[in-house]
Enzyme design. Structure first.
Site, PDB file in Angstrom:
ATOM      1  N   HIS A 367       1.915  -0.039  -0.597  1.00  0.00           N
ATOM      2  CA  HIS A 367       0.623   0.271   0.035  1.00  0.00           C
ATOM      3  C   HIS A 367      -0.047  -0.841   0.357  1.00  0.00           C
ATOM      4  O   HIS A 367      -0.454  -0.632   1.755  1.00  0.00           O
ATOM      5  CB  HIS A 367      -0.222   0.584  -1.524  1.00  0.00           C
ATOM      6  CG  HIS A 367      -1.773   0.477  -1.211  1.00  0.00           C
ATOM      7  ND1 HIS A 367      -2.451   1.586  -1.077  1.00  0.00           N
ATOM      8  CD2 HIS A 367      -2.558  -0.463  -0.923  1.00  0.00           C
ATOM      9  CE1 HIS A 367      -3.801   1.245  -1.092  1.00  0.00           C
ATOM     10  NE2 HIS A 367      -3.849   0.027  -0.872  1.00  0.00           N
ATOM     11  N   GLU A 368       0.434  -2.066  -0.016  1.00  0.00           N
ATOM     12  CA  GLU A 368      -0.282  -3.290   0.680  1.00  0.00           C
ATOM     13  C   GLU A 368       0.593  -3.408   2.096  1.00  0.00           C
ATOM     14  O   GLU A 368      -0.420  -3.708   3.136  1.00  0.00           O
ATOM     15  CB  GLU A 368      -0.058  -4.510  -0.035  1.00  0.00           C
ATOM     16  CG  GLU A 368      -0.606  -4.493  -1.558  1.00  0.00           C
ATOM     17  CD  GLU A 368      -2.084  -4.139  -1.342  1.00  0.00           C
ATOM     18  OE1 GLU A 368      -2.773  -4.345  -0.330  1.00  0.00           O
ATOM     19  OE2 GLU A 368      -2.790  -3.489  -2.328  1.00  0.00           O
ATOM     20  N   HIS A 371      -1.169  -1.375   4.809  1.00  0.00           N
ATOM     21  CA  HIS A 371      -2.335  -1.669   5.274  1.00  0.00           C
ATOM     22  C   HIS A 371      -1.920  -2.632   6.741  1.00  0.00           C
ATOM     23  O   HIS A 371      -2.830  -2.568   7.673  1.00  0.00           O
ATOM     24  CB  HIS A 371      -3.363  -2.915   4.312  1.00  0.00           C
ATOM     25  CG  HIS A 371      -3.877  -1.781   3.425  1.00  0.00           C
ATOM     26  ND1 HIS A 371      -4.650  -0.958   3.594  1.00  0.00           N
ATOM     27  CD2 HIS A 371      -4.162  -2.424   1.840  1.00  0.00           C
ATOM     28  CE1 HIS A 371      -5.227  -0.550   2.381  1.00  0.00           C
ATOM     29  NE2 HIS A 371      -4.856  -1.066   1.455  1.00  0.00           N
ATOM     30  N   GLU A 394      -7.094   2.912   2.970  1.00  0.00           N
ATOM     31  CA  GLU A 394      -6.706   2.840   1.727  1.00  0.00           C
ATOM     32  C   GLU A 394      -5.642   4.065   1.555  1.00  0.00           C
ATOM     33  O   GLU A 394      -4.788   3.907   0.851  1.00  0.00           O
ATOM     34  CB  GLU A 394      -7.485   3.119   0.991  1.00  0.00           C
ATOM     35  CG  GLU A 394      -8.546   1.784   0.599  1.00  0.00           C
ATOM     36  CD  GLU A 394      -7.997   0.458   0.074  1.00  0.00           C
ATOM     37  OE1 GLU A 394      -6.995   0.704  -0.476  1.00  0.00           O
ATOM     38  OE2 GLU A 394      -8.218  -0.674   0.519  1.00  0.00           O
ATOM     39  N   HIS A 458     -11.641   2.889  -2.103  1.00  0.00           N
ATOM     40  CA  HIS A 458     -10.638   3.691  -2.604  1.00  0.00           C
ATOM     41  C   HIS A 458     -10.793   4.894  -3.076  1.00  0.00           C
ATOM     42  O   HIS A 458      -9.896   5.580  -2.968  1.00  0.00           O
ATOM     43  CB  HIS A 458     -10.169   2.753  -3.810  1.00  0.00           C
ATOM     44  CG  HIS A 458     -10.002   1.238  -3.636  1.00  0.00           C
ATOM     45  ND1 HIS A 458     -10.720   0.254  -3.585  1.00  0.00           N
ATOM     46  CD2 HIS A 458      -8.818   0.854  -3.304  1.00  0.00           C
ATOM     47  CE1 HIS A 458     -10.339  -0.875  -3.356  1.00  0.00           C
ATOM     48  NE2 HIS A 458      -9.170  -0.773  -2.974  1.00  0.00           N
TER      49      HIS A 458
END
Length: 557
Positions: A367-368, A371, A394, A458
């Site tokens: 996920h990070e 980004h 997100e 989110h």
């Protein structure tokens, strides 16, 4: 500095990003026999480019006989040339004003020979926020589609009534603990016929959370008209034979590191260390003890996930590294928060609220780094309407985290693939932090509505997350996913869904929205699978199933 591309009188002049080093040069024909990345070529004129390509196609290579087969032109060069010509010839398509300067930023090559040529613009010498666009071509240079979010030609007075000092003071007041602030940059915002504003980047801490806040202050009224934060966090604030590295989530693995440091020699930029930014080192390359509280073990998990994500991007999605040009980003562990975040330069991982596990599960690391992918595709991570683009950002993180889980395909006793986010970490003691196949199960919206731009980012990930699962698995798949219009959606498989999603991001602009994502992914499906209408029809059906209807200019399948 950029070199203008000569164009016919009365048409827009296109420029290309020049090499950052060395003095400006004239624009000769590209040298044959060399491979030069298009991103770093000095631009040449449309007519000159055609002439150069004609020479390249007709003249024999140096040292070759006349019967030798000529070298095949670089698809990126063909794409850049034809896109430049289209931009110069069609100012109405790209909403180009006489005061505009169009700058080619680069060319991204992707699956099936597709090329994505990205552009930015200035107006009366000022940068335009939201004036960017992407032209997509095939490998032969034929223009297939455009992604343009600007709706009108700019026409505004560029004289500020508010001083830069006033704008800086207003911007700094938005962050409770300011560490640094950039000089305000006078900017044109592509809203209607244009808005003049100062953009200031304020770095510091706000509500106990790191922030790198972009603040736009109207240069006429002095009011804050838009903000966005580069720091993107994971949750709202609150087996080879030689495997010898002990992770917490994945058992004993074999991560790629240097002999005595946690830096990946095969994947540029990927490394892991502590909160001071220093890469962890040791006496050998055997890492971790398998404990949920050991930070070296946390780095084993983070490195393992990042390396799997890198390989998934290459093998499934045709992307070269996290940033698209063969690079990745550092990772830090030991953050004393029940959180994880990307700050525009590196990813940072904390622990769960109970303090028993580090927040380095595969889908959270994916996920990070997702980004980072979102930020380094055209259009970046800024802009959009309220929180809508932030929600799409997100969601992109969730989708990339899910893709890497399915790529790794671990057994049930480790971290098997699913459409839940953060379930292994149990961040705040309530299991997963998001449910992609039924977002409403955790209180997030399943369906798009006009309230999404005002929804916490989110939670605003819900509609696109839901769309992705419907596209990959269908409404009656495993898991079963409800639809907002009571329709039935046929899934196309997660690899195809991932390819289409990635191709959509390659067309992203600053003013990204669910509507724009729908058009981009429909075009992507048609161009990735030209011999089949099934994928395109499923893309449309999945968007309709989350209440994003057909858009003006959307192609038929």
């Amino acid at each position: 500095m950029s070199t203008p591309i000569p164009t016919p009188a009365g048409r827009v002049t296109v420029h290309a990003e020049a090499l950052p080093q060395g003095p400006p040069r004239a624009a000769p024909c590209p040298a044959r026999g060399r491979s030069t990345p298009v991103r770093h070529q000095t631009a040449i004129g449309a007519a000159a480019l055609s002439a150069c390509l004609a020479v390249a196609l007709s003249a024999p290579a140096i040292g070759a006989t006349a019967s030798s087969t000529p070298a095949k032109p670089d698809p990126r060069t063909l794409a850049a040339g034809s896109a430049d010509r289209a931009v110069a010839a069609q100012p109405s398509t790209y909403k180009t004003a006489p005061e505009d300067k169009i700058v080619r930023l680069g060319v991204v090559s992707s699956l099936n020979g597709l090329q994505h040529v990205s552009y930015a613009r200035t107006h009366a010498g000022l940068p335009v926020f939201g004036g960017d666009f992407v032209v997509t071509t095939n490998a032969s240079g034929a223009v297939l589609s455009n992604s343009v979010s600007q709706t009108k030609t700019l026409d505004l007075d560029t004289t500020a009534k508010v001083s830069a000092a006033q704008a800086a003071k207003t911007s700094r007041a938005r962050v409770s603990k300011v560490e640094s602030a950039s000089a305000p940059q006078l900017t044109v915002m592509a809203e209607g016929s244009g808005r003049l504003a100062y953009e200031t980047v304020v770095t510091g801490v706000h509500k106990n959370t790191p922030t790198k806040l972009h603040v736009f202050v109207d240069a006429k009224s002095g009011k804050v008209v838009r903000t966005f934060d580069e720091v993107a966090d994971a949750a709202p604030a609150a087996d080879a034979a030689a495997a010898d590295d002990r992770s917490f989530y994945h058992g004993t693995v074999d991560i790629s590191t240097a002999a005595t440091s946690m830096q990946d020699p095969a994947r540029n930029g990927v490394r892991c260390g502590g909160q001071n930014g220093q890469t962890f080192t040791g006496t050998d390359n055997v890492w971790g003890n398998g404990s949920g509280t050991d930070l070296e073990t946390a780095c084993v998990d983070a490195m393992h996930a990042a390396q799997k994500e890198w390989d998934m991007l290459k093998e499934w999605l045709g992307r070269n590294g996290m940033n698209g040009s063969g690079g990745g980003f550092p990772m830090r562990v030991g953050l004393n928060q029940a959180n994880a975040f990307w700050n525009g330069s590196y990813t940072n991982y904390g622990r769960n609220q109970a303090g028993t596990k580090q927040a380095t599960g595969m889908d959270v690391v994916g996920h990070e780094n997702g980004h980072a992918i979102f930020q380094t595709t055209p259009g970046g991570s800024s802009g959009g309407n309220g929180n809508e683009k932030g929600g799409l950002n997100e969601s992109a993180g969730d989708i990339f985290g899910t893709l890497v889980e399915f790529y790794a395909n671990e057994p049930a006793n480790l971290d098997p693939p699913d459409y839940l986010v953060g379930e292994e970490i149990d961040l705040v003691g309530q299991g997963p932090i998001r449910n992609m196949y039924n977002p409403s199960a955790l209180g997030d919206p399943n369906c798009y509505s006009s309230s999404i731009p005002r929804t916490e980012v989110h939670a605003a990930a819900g509609p696109q997350n839901h769309w992705f699962v419907l596209l990959a698995e269908g409404s009656g798949g495993n898991p079963s996913s409800p639809t907002c219009n009571n329709s039935t959606v046929t899934g196309i498989g997660i690899q195809k869904a991932g390819k289409i999603f990635m191709e959509g991001l390659n067309r992203k602009t600053t003013a990204w929205s669910h509507a724009a994502a729908r058009v981009a992914t429909v075009n992507a499906a048609k161009q990735l699978f030209p011999g089949s209408a099934a994928e395109c029809n499923s893309v449309k059906a999945a968007w309709a199933a989350v209440t994003v209807p057909a858009q003006s200019g959307e192609p038929a399948c």
